[in-house]
Scaffold this motif. Structure first.
Motif, PDB file in Angstrom:
ATOM      1  N   VAL A  79       8.761  -8.054   1.061  1.00  8.95           N
ATOM      2  CA  VAL A  79       7.643  -7.214   1.470  1.00  8.95           C
ATOM      3  C   VAL A  79       8.046  -6.418   2.706  1.00  8.95           C
ATOM      4  N   GLU A 133       7.031  -3.357  -2.008  1.00  9.05           N
ATOM      5  CA  GLU A 133       7.608  -4.633  -2.419  1.00  9.05           C
ATOM      6  C   GLU A 133       8.858  -4.371  -3.241  1.00  9.05           C
ATOM      7  N   ARG A 170      -0.460  -2.563  -3.309  1.00  7.65           N
ATOM      8  CA  ARG A 170       0.919  -3.013  -3.504  1.00  7.65           C
ATOM      9  C   ARG A 170       1.662  -1.984  -4.345  1.00  7.65           C
TER      10      ARG A 170
END
Length: 696
Positions: free
Chosen positions: A605, A623, A450
């Protein structure tokens, strides 16, 4: 006469001494039936190597004087093509044509499912050398079925153990739509669930695996278990190459009972549009699990041979049958199972004969309706144990073979043993010979990292700097206005409204700092507070800045529309009340919003991105943080709606009073060139009216 008499006596003695013993020495046949899958194009044609192995066993059994004394084992067989219907027809042909068969040998799982379920009607024991379907372990459905080939479920504990060894917890399954594979997958799913391994997808196909393999790629499958017959395995492998599901990022588990060079054979006959090199490239590195079908110890078995001796004899038998390469025939790996199956039959018959002899009965009394002898045959087979060329032969209560399993890996086009596993003792013997492409164990999934998209630090600093300069300048003007508040010029410009505008500007500039605060500066717990401050600061800043200007332009419009007799004095408190009312509306809306549906941190996202310089199998999941509430659109629409109306109304008032100058509000005039154009236009009446208002 004496010579003639003596001649007759001599002939009688000769008959008694020679002929009668020879007649007694002639063994009587014990007949069994065999069904071998040799021809055909689908399924498993393992009879190509298993039938010669069975005939070798027939020779060895019949040469043992201590086994089946006075009898000779005879095998009547036919080809089933691994088709259930034809297999049933072969069985009926064997049973309805004399002599009576004592037992049946079966081959592939699909045929054994048919004959194993029907054989109980004839009180026949069925022994299979090549069926692995877990469904055949059902004693209610197949009460007289045994097999020297281990059940396919014996592979599943081995697969689970290997997955645990490499910490693979995410797998996919692709299977051919056959009962043997369906039941195997069902067992594997249960075992994976118990072991905490996620099955990301389960794909099946009947003949064409194209879509199934593509779906594996869409699901990002990395550790894949494939269950299919060898001909289907070649089609799957070709699709693996086309979809690039091979290499350092993928591990395939195949069935281990294919012949060693299965991926290079029959490519033209099966119309596969992949070359041998492409198939070899796609097959590199895959793992196989199989029950141990060749005795791994160099020790003499019940036949007096070692596994190596049997291999030499089998190779010669296959060469005599026209196979130039002994590993070419399908079923070469299972040949020891067929050899030991004949020995199992012989030992069971021998044991039954001993039991029957104790009660003065004979094995020859067996008929398809004789349940007593059939029961003795079942008991004898169930108790059979010996050391064969396939290893220790013994049967479980379900008729399954108890055996070790081995794990192999394809390295440089050849299979190399990696280890052995025993299910009952959970004993994994590992040789550490595995070789992974890239010298690293493949991962069971793409590593998704992420990555929070944040405001550039340079941009944040530069904007904060500009905002700070603007705020400092506004504060300077506030100080300047306060310092010169007694001057008439300042007083006539309504400094209080100007100060309110400057305060609103400072708040708006401060909101730039708050809007730039994101995950690189603020924790997730503090982010909702920042969201609320953003809304309050920007909303109140705009209201103060615009509200003060709106109130002044409103007063200008009101003064210009009053008659001469009306009081044209500007009351400052009226301006403050108007601005205050705007602020009160904002406070009410923001307070209710904050209490009922507060702003929270929401993540947007974006699609996965591949980093440019990534060495590992990594993808980035971008993100972006947002401040949102459940009914965000309603609250924003409420604020934007009434502020938009104020903006439109303000523009209208500004347009109406664009050329007006009042001494009561000395900054009300918009100095545009249009005022000069009007004076040159000759429209005297309008100019005189405007001048009259100004002189007043």
């Amino acid at each position: 006469m004496e010579v003639s008499a003596w001649t007759r006596v001599a002939w009688v003695v000769m008959v008694v001494v020679v002929v009668i013993p020879r007649a007694e020495a002639t063994p009587r046949p014990l007949n069994i039936g065999g069904i071998f899958p040799i021809g055909g194009s689908d399924g498993w044609q393992g009879g190509q190597a298993c039938q010669p192995a069975a005939m070798l066993a027939m020779e060895d059994v019949n040469q043992r004087p201590d086994l089946l004394p006075g009898y000779e084992l005879n095998l009547a067989w036919n080809d089933s093509l691994c088709e259930p219907g034809l297999g049933a027809a072969v069985m009926y042909d064997l049973l309805y044509n004399p002599p009576t068969k004592l037992m049946l040998l079966g081959g592939c799982s699909t045929v054994c499912t048919t004959i194993g379920e029907a054989a109980k009607m004839w009180n026949l024991v069925v022994l299979s050398y090549g069926s692995s379907s877990p469904a055949l372990s059902d004693r209610q459905r197949f009460p007289t079925f045994f097999r020297t080939h281990p059940s396919a479920t014996v592979h599943n504990p081995t697969r689970i153990r290997v997955m645990q060894k490499y910490n693979w917890s995410r797998v996919a399954i692709i299977q051919q739509a056959e009962e043997v594979f369906i039941s195997t997958v069902e067992d594997l799913e249960v075992r994976c669930k118990d072991a905490g391994i996620e099955i990301v997808t389960r794909q099946s196909f009947l003949t064409d695996p194209t879509d199934a393999v593509r779906n594996l790629k869409r699901q990002d499958a990395r550790i894949i278990v494939g269950l299919f017959y060898v001909s289907a395995a070649r089609r799957v492998l070709c699709e693996i190459y086309k979809n690039k599901l091979y290499g350092k990022s993928y591990v395939w588990f195949f069935i281990g009972w294919y012949e060693d060079n299965w991926f290079e054979n029959h490519l033209v006959e099966e119309n596969l549009n992949c070359t041998r090199e492409e198939m070899k490239q796609a097959a590199e590195g895959h793992l196989t699990t199989e029950a141990l079908m060749w005795n791994k110890d160099n020790e003499k078995t019940i036949s007096g041979m070692t596994a190596g001796d049997f291999r030499l004899r089998l190779n010669q038998a296959l060469i005599d049958r026209g196979y130039e390469n002994q590993s070419t025939p399908v079923g070469y790996q299972e040949a020891p199972l067929a050899y030991d199956a004949i020995w199992s039959v012989a030992l069971a018959l021998n044991k039954t004969m001993e039991v029957l002899a104790a009660v003065n009965r004979s094995i020859e009394e067996f008929t398809y309706t004789n349940e007593e002898i059939a029961r003795e045959l079942y008991k004898a087979m169930n108790a059979t144990q010996f050391l064969g060329v396939s290893g220790r032969v013994a049967f479980s209560t379900d008729g399954d073979r108890i055996a070790w399993t081995q794990v192999e890996q394809m390295i440089d086009g050849r299979y190399h043993k990696l280890g052995y596993y025993h299910v009952q003792t959970d004993n994994l013997t590992w040789f550490n010979r595995e070789q992974w492409i890239g010298s690293k164990v493949p991962q069971d999934r793409t590593i998704v990292r992420r990555q929070l998209r944040t405001v550039s630090l340079a941009l944040f600093i530069s904007m904060c700097t500009i905002s700070t300069i603007g705020a400092v300048w506004a504060l300077f003007l506030l100080g300047f206005t306060f310092a010169h508040r007694h001057r008439r010029l300042i007083q006539l410009s309504h400094p209080a409204c100007n100060n309110i505008t400057l305060v609103g500007i400072v708040l708006c500039l401060g909101s730039i700092f708050l809007l730039g605060l994101d995950g690189q500066f603020v924790s997730q717990q503090q982010f909702p507070t920042v969201c609320g401050l953003r809304a309050w600061c920007l909303t109140l800043g705009f209201t103060l800045a615009y509200g003060a200007m709106f109130s002044k332009i409103w007063r200008v419009h009101r003064l210009t529309t009053k008659t001469k007799m009306e009081n044209k004095r500007v009351e400052p408190w009226k301006l403050y009340v108007m601005v205050g009312s705007f602020v009160v509306v904002d406070v009410i809306v923001l307070s209710v919003w904050q209490a009922v549906d507060p702003l929270q941190r929401r993540l947007e996202v974006f699609p996965l991105e591949k980093p440019k310089d990534a060495v590992e199998d990594i993808k980035i999941k971008p993100e972006l943080e947002h401040c949102e509430s459940k009914h965000n659109t309603i609250w924003l629409g409420l604020l934007y709606g009434y502020k938009g109306l104020l903006l439109i109304f303000g523009l209208f008032l500004a347009y109406e009073t664009r050329s007006i100058k009042l001494k009561q509000i000395n900054d009300s005039r918009l100095k545009l060139t249009k005022h000069l154009e009007w004076e040159r236009s000759g429209t005297r009446c309008e100019v005189l009216r405007c001048r009259k208002i100004i002189s007043d």
